[in-house]
Scaffold this motif. Structure first.
Motif, PDB file in Angstrom:
ATOM      1  N   LEU A  93      13.525   5.705  -2.687  1.00 49.35           N
ATOM      2  CA  LEU A  93      14.621   6.037  -3.596  1.00 49.35           C
ATOM      3  C   LEU A  93      14.092   6.364  -4.992  1.00 49.35           C
ATOM      4  CD1 LEU A  93      17.264   3.364  -2.537  1.00 49.35           C
ATOM      5  CD2 LEU A  93      17.485   5.850  -2.288  1.00 49.35           C
ATOM      6  N   GLN A  96      13.112   9.817  -5.306  1.00 46.50           N
ATOM      7  CA  GLN A  96      14.198  10.786  -5.413  1.00 46.50           C
ATOM      8  C   GLN A  96      14.571  11.063  -6.860  1.00 46.50           C
ATOM      9  OE1 GLN A  96      14.855  12.185  -2.387  1.00 46.50           O
ATOM     10  NE2 GLN A  96      13.264  10.675  -1.906  1.00 46.50           N
ATOM     11  N   VAL A 174      21.570   7.321  -7.258  1.00 45.37           N
ATOM     12  CA  VAL A 174      20.297   6.825  -6.739  1.00 45.37           C
ATOM     13  C   VAL A 174      20.013   5.425  -7.271  1.00 45.37           C
ATOM     14  CG1 VAL A 174      17.810   7.228  -6.654  1.00 45.37           C
ATOM     15  CG2 VAL A 174      19.380   9.150  -6.444  1.00 45.37           C
ATOM     16  N   GLU A 177      21.947   2.871  -5.453  1.00 49.05           N
ATOM     17  CA  GLU A 177      21.361   2.586  -4.146  1.00 49.05           C
ATOM     18  C   GLU A 177      20.139   1.686  -4.274  1.00 49.05           C
ATOM     19  OE1 GLU A 177      22.203   3.242  -1.015  1.00 49.05           O
ATOM     20  OE2 GLU A 177      24.115   4.051  -1.716  1.00 49.05           O
TER      21      GLU A 177
END
Length: 900
Positions: A93, A96, A174, A177
Motif C-alpha cells: 500500500l 501505491q 490509500v 487502508e
C-alpha cells in the motif's frame, strides 16, 4: 310464485335490512362524533402497520419459507502468519502512494478528468452483438472526413487544483487502508495475542422476499464457571500442561536472563532497571556478609541501623583503591605497547606528551561504546609514504607529510594494513568499572566470611553470627588482595564469578525487575521455586522447580494432578483483568463490484451506436448509471463485532464473552427488489485473546430476519440480541489455539528482558549497490518493527515462525555516509573498500542493542567519484572516500598532533 319474483323479494328484503342498518349506524355516528374519529384512527393505524409489515404479509401470502444456513468449523491462523501478511500488505500500500510523488511514478497517475480518446473510423459494436453494414451515407461521411485533416486525439487535461483534489482523495483512500491494515497497539496488551478464525458459510436461499441471513458467533473461556463437564475437564488439563510448559520455558528464559544481566553489568551502558536495583541489593548483601551470614538461600534483608552507612563507606573505599590500581596498570601497559610500535620505521607518531596520548586514547575508547581496544590510526599514527623517484629508486618520506590515501602498499611488522594493528585502551573511569568493583567486593566478602566460618579456631574464639562487625577490619582484608592488577583475579572479575553474582541478584530481585517502584502482591515464589546451584564449582545457575517452596517436601506427579492451590492461584492470576475482543471482522462491507473502466467503455460504445434523440440516450445513460451505483452501494455481507459484558456478569465472571457475526443480504434484482441466492461466503474474524488460552468455546447461532427486524436491532449488537438462540445453542465447538507461553511471564511480570534484545550480536555485511538481507535473532523484535542499516530503512521485514527473529531485506543497498576504509582479508584476493556502521532494530517497546555492519563497496566503484547503479540520487553528490589513513584534520588525533 315465479323464480324472478322470489329473487326480487329476497333482494328487496336484503336492501331494506342494509338500509336500516346504515341509517342506524349513521344515527349513532351523528350523535357521537368521537366514535367516528376513533374509527378513522383505527383504520389509519391498521393501514400503516400493514404497509410496514408488507414484506412479512407478502411472504405469508406467498407461503415463503426460511432457507438453510450451514456454518463449518473455523480454521485458525496464528499471529506470526498474520503479522507477516499485514506487513506485506502495508508495504504494498505504501508503494501505491508513489503514484502521487513527483520524482517517482506521478506520470502513471490517472484521474477521471484525464480522458484520452482516439476517434474510431468505424462504428463500434457491443461485444457479442451483430455489427451493422455501413450504408451509402456512412461511406460518404467517411470520405468527407478523410478529406479533412486527420482527427487529433481528444485530450482533456485537468487543472492543478483538480489534480490536487484527485491526488489528495487517492492518498486519503490509500492511507485509510494502511491504517486498517496495520495492527493497532491494543491487540497484544497484557499478554494478548491475535488469531484469525475463518468460517466457510453456505447459504441455501429462502423463499421469503427481502429476508436476510444472520450468523452470530460467541467465543467464551471461563474455567471457573463452565457448566459443561467435558469442557471444564479440558480447561483443567490445559492449565496443568500450561503450568509445566511455562516452568520449563522459564528455566530457559532465566538462564538467558542471567547472561543478559552479566553482560549488562560488564557493558558500557548498563540497563537502567539493573542500575536502580543493583546498589540496594549489593549493600544488603554486604551487611549480611559483615554479620557473618553467608546463607544465599535467604533474601537480602535490609541493613540494620547504622550498618548501611558503614557498608557504603566500605564499598566506596574498595572502589577507589581498585580504580587507582587499575589506572596505573592499564596506562602502563598502553604506553609500553605504544613504545614498542615506535620502533617500526614505517610509522609516524605525532609529537605529543604521554599524558595527552593517554587522555586522547581514553576519550576515543569511551566514545566507541566502551571498546577495549582501538586501531592505532585513530590516535594520529600514520604510515610513512613510499615515494618513487624519477629514476625508479624508492625513498622514505618519513620526515614529510604523514597522510597516505593508500596504505595498502606500506609494510608493517604487524600486517599489511593499519586495521590489523590494534592497541589496548588505557584506563577510563566508567560506570562499568564501578559496577564491577561492587561485584568483586561481593565475591571477596563472601569468600572471606566463608573461610572464617570453616576455621575451627575462629568458630571458638571469633565473633558469633549476628554480632557487631568491625567494618574497618573487613576493609583491610578485602584491600589486601588488591596488590597487582597483572593478576587477573586481583583486579578483574571472571565471567564465572560474574555469573554467580548475577544468579543471586536475579533470584533476589526478579519480582521487582518488571517495575522496581511497584509493590507486588504476587511473587515468583507463589508459583515456582528458584535455587542457586553450582556455587561450589563456580558454575552457577538458577534451577526452577514447578511448585512453590512450601510444597517441595511433598511434590509429586499426584500433587499436580490434584489441582493444588498454587495451580488455582496461577489460573486466577492469569485471567485476572484479561481482555478479549473481536479485533476486526471481515468482510466489513462486501458488495457487488462493477468495473469503472468497463462502465465507461460500455457508455462509449452505446454513444457511438446511438440513434434517435439525444435526450432519450442521455436519460438511458443516467438510468444505467443509477442502477450501477445502486448495485455497488448495496452491501451483500456486513460484519459486526462486540463484547458481551452482561453474560459474564450473570455468571459472576470477570472474563467477558466475545460476540461477532455477519448479516448476509439479498442481491438487487431488476425490479429494485432484493432476493437471496444460493452461495458460499468465507467469513473471517480477527480476535485478540490472552496468549495462554489453549481452548475457546465457540457457539454458533443462525437465523433469518426481515429488514424491519434488522432496522429495530439495538445499537450495541450482541449475539443474543440478533439470534436469541445463541444462549441455548447446543453446537458448542471447542476450538484449540496454540499457546504463546512467553506471554505468561509478561502477564505475571516476571520477565527480565522486556525490551527488544538480540541473542548473538555478530558482524553483518552488506554489498553496496546490490540487494541484501540481514538475519537477526532475538526476543521481542516483532512489534511494529523497523530495521535501519546506517541511515537506510529496510524495505521488507519478515517475522520468523518462532517469533524469535526477523529477516530484514533491502531491495538495493544505498551508499552509506562515513569514511571509506581499506580492509585486507585472507579469504579474498584483493583488498576491499568498506564503510563501518551500525544496524539497529526499532520496535514499539524500544530499540535493541546495535549490531556492527560492514558496507562493502564494489571494486569498480571503490574510487571517490564513482557512483553506484541503484543510487541515482547521488550522481551529483559523490560520497566522500577516505582510507583508514586519510583522516580529516583533527579527527581521532591526540591533542597536539600536527594537522595533515
Amino acid at each position: 310464485m315465479s323464480y324472478w319474483d322470489v329473487w326480487k323479494q329476497n333482494f328487496t328484503s336484503l336492501y331494506e335490512r342494509l338500509n336500516a342498518s346504515l341509517q342506524s349506524t349513521t344515527g349513532i355516528l351523528t350523535s357521537n362524533p368521537l366514535a367516528v374519529l376513533i374509527l378513522i384512527a383505527v383504520v389509519a393505524a391498521g393501514s400503516i402497520e400493514a404497509y410496514r409489515h408488507r414484506l412479512k404479509l407478502t411472504s405469508l401470502l406467498e407461503n415463503g419459507k426460511d432457507g438453510k444456513i450451514i456454518v463449518n468449523s473455523p480454521t485458525v491462523y496464528t499471529r506470526q502468519r498474520l503479522v507477516n501478511d499485514r506487513l506485506d500488505q502495508a508495504r504494498w500500500l505504501r508503494k501505491q502512494l508513489d503514484y502521487t510523488e513527483l520524482d517517482k511514478r506521478e506520470s502513471e497517475f490517472r484521474s477521471i478528468d484525464a480522458i484520452h480518446k482516439v476517434a474510431s473510423e468505424q462504428r463500434a459494436t457491443i461485444s457479442g452483438g451483430v455489427s451493422r453494414s455501413p450504408s451509402t451515407d456512412d461511406v460518404s461521411k467517411k470520405e468527407d472526413a478523410n478529406s479533412k485533416k486527420d482527427q487529433a486525439d481528444i485530450a482533456v487535461e485537468s487543472t492543478t487544483m483538480s489534480q490536487f483534489r484527485a491526488k489528495n482523495a487517492y492518498r486519503e483512500e490509500v492511507r485509510s487502508e494502511i491504517t486498517q491494515t496495520e495492527l493497532d497497539d491494543r491487540h497484544d496488551i497484557k499478554g494478548n495475542t491475535i488469531f484469525r478464525l475463518t468460517f466457510d458459510t453456505s447459504i441455501v436461499a429462502s423463499t421469503k422476499r427481502g429476508s436476510v441471513a444472520a450468523i452470530v458467533v460467541r467465543l467464551s473461556h471461563d474455567p471457573e464457571h463452565e457448566q459443561a463437564t467435558w469442557i471444564k475437564n479440558l480447561y483443567e488439563k490445559d492449565y496443568q500442561d500450561l503450568f509445566e510448559e511455562w516452568a520449563t520455558k522459564f528455566q530457559d528464559n532465566i538462564s538467558s536472563s542471567m547472561e543478559k544481566v552479566a553482560q549488562s553489568i560488564d557493558s558500557a551502558f548498563p540497563d537502567q532497571r539493573l542500575r536502580l536495583l543493583f546498589n540496594d541489593f549489593l549493600l544488603r548483601r554486604v551487611c549480611q556478609f559483615a554479620r557473618g551470614d553467608v546463607d544465599l538461600r535467604k533474601g537480602p534483608l535490609p541493613c540494620r541501623a547504622g550498618d548501611r552507612e558503614k557498608a557504603e563507606e566500605l564499598l566506596a573505599s574498595y572502589t577507589a583503591r581498585r580504580l587507582a590500581l587499575l589506572r596505573d596498570t592499564k596506562d602502563k601497559i598502553f604506553w609500553e605497547s605504544l613504545t614498542n610500535l615506535r620502533d617500526n620505521p614505517s610509522l609516524i607518531f605525532p609529537n605529543v606528551s604521554r599524558e595527552s596520548f593517554i587522555a586522547s586514547a581514553a576519550n576515543i575508547c569511551v566514545n566507541s561504546n566502551g571498546a577495549n581496544s582501538i586501531e592505532i590510526w585513530r590516535l594520529g599514527i600514520k604510515p610513512a609514504q613510499q615515494m618513487q623517484t624519477a629514476g625508479g629508486s624508492q625513498q622514505s618520506s618519513g620526515a614529510q607529510d604523514a597522510s597516505s590515501p593508500n596504505p595498502s602498499g606500506v609494510s608493517l611488522n604487524s600486517g599489511s594494513n593499519l586495521s590489523l594493528t590494534q592497541i589496548g585502551c588505557p584506563f577510563s573511569d566508567s560506570l562499568r568499572e564501578r559496577l564491577v568493583s561492587g561485584v568483586m567486593l561481593y565475591e571477596k566478602l563472601f569468600a572471606i566470611v566463608s573461610l572464617k566460618k570453616q576455621d575451627k579456631q575462629d568458630e571458638q574464639s571469633g565473633q558469633k553470627q549476628g554480632e557487631q562487625t568491625d567494618y574497618g577490619n573487613l576493609a583491610r582484608l578485602v584491600a589486601g588482595d588488591l596488590l597487582d592488577c597483572n593478576v587477573i583475579e586481583d583486579c578483574f572479575v571472571t565471567p564465572r564469578r560474574l555469573r554467580c553474582f548475577s544468579a543471586d541478584f536475579l533470584k533476589s530481585k526478579l519480582d521487582e525487575f518488571a517495575n522496581p517502584s511497584a509493590r507486588r502482591l504476587r511473587r515468583i515464589g507463589s508459583f515456582l521455586t528458584l535455587r542457586v546451584v553450582g556455587r561450589e564449582t563456580v558454575d552457577c545457575n538458577l534451577a526452577v522447580s514447578p511448585f512453590p517452596k512450601e510444597f517441595e517436601a511433598e511434590a509429586s506427579p499426584a500433587l499436580l494432578a490434584s489441582n493444588p492451590p498454587y495451580l488455582q492461584a496461577f489460573v486466577e492470576a492469569l485471567n485476572e483483568g484479561t481482555d478479549a475482543f473481536a479485533y476486526s471482522v471481515t468482510p466489513k462491507n462486501l458488495s457487488e463490484n462493477i468495473s469503472t473502466s468497463a462502465e465507461t467503455r460500455d457508455a462509449y460504445e452505446l454513444l457511438m451506436r446511438a440513434e434517435g434523440k439525444g435526450v432519450d440516450f442521455a436519460n438511458f445513460l443516467n438510468k444505467r448509471s443509477r442502477d450501477y451505483r445502486a448495485i455497488v452501494s448495496h452491501p451483500i455481507v456486513v460484519g459486526f463485532g462486540a463484547s458481551d459484558y452482561s453474560s459474564a456478569t450473570t455468571r459472576g465472571s470477570s472474563i467477558r464473552d466475545v460476540d461477532f457475526g455477519w448479516i448476509v443480504a439479498g442481491r438487487m434484482t431488476e425490479d429494485d427488489t432484493f432476493e437471496q441466492i444460493d452461495g458460499q461466503y468465507p467469513l473471517s474474524a480477527f480476535i485478540s485473546v490472552p496468549g495462554w488460552w489453549q481452548t475457546v468455546k465457540v457457539s454458533i447461532a443462525t437465523c433469518w430476519l426481515s429488514r424491519s427486524d434488522v432496522s429495530e436491532l439495538a445499537p450495541i449488537l450482541s449475539a443474543k440480541n440478533i439470534c436469541p438462540g445463541i444462549e441455548a445453542a447446543n453446537d458448542n465447538i471447542p476450538v484449540r489455539l496454540p499457546a504463546a507461553v512467553p506471554e505468561i511471564s509478561h502477564k505475571l511480570g516476571f520477565d527480565v528482558v522486556r525490551q527488544p534484545s538480540i541473542f548473538n550480536p555478530k558482524q553483518q555485511e552488506l554489498i553496496v549497490g546490490q540487494a541484501g538481507a540481514l538475519l537477526i535473532e532475538g526476543q521481542r523484535l516483532w512489534r511494529s518493527t523497523e530495521v535501519t542499516a546506517g541511515a537506510q530503512r529496510a524495505d521488507k521485514i519478515t517475522i520468523l515462525p518462532n517469533m524469535e527473529g526477523i529477516l530484514a531485506e533491502f531491495e538495493c543497498v544505498l551508499p552509506p555516509s562515513g569514511d571509506r576504509e581499506v580492509l585486507t582479508r585472507q579469504s579474498v584476493d584483493a583488498d576491499q573498500t568498506v564503510t563501518n556502521d551500525l544496524v539497529r532494530v526499532w520496535t514499539s517497546e524500544g530499540v535493541a542493542e546495535p549490531l556492527p555492519v560492514r558496507f562493502i563497496w564494489p571494486t569498480k566503484v571503490a574510487g571517490k567519484h564513482q557512483k553506484v547503479a541503484c543510487d541515482q540520487r547521488s550522481s551529483d553528490q559523490p560520497s566522500k572516500s577516505k582510507s583508514k589513513t586519510d583522516l580529516p584534520s583533527g579527527a581521532g588525533v591526540a591533542p597536539g598532533a600536527p594537522p595533515s
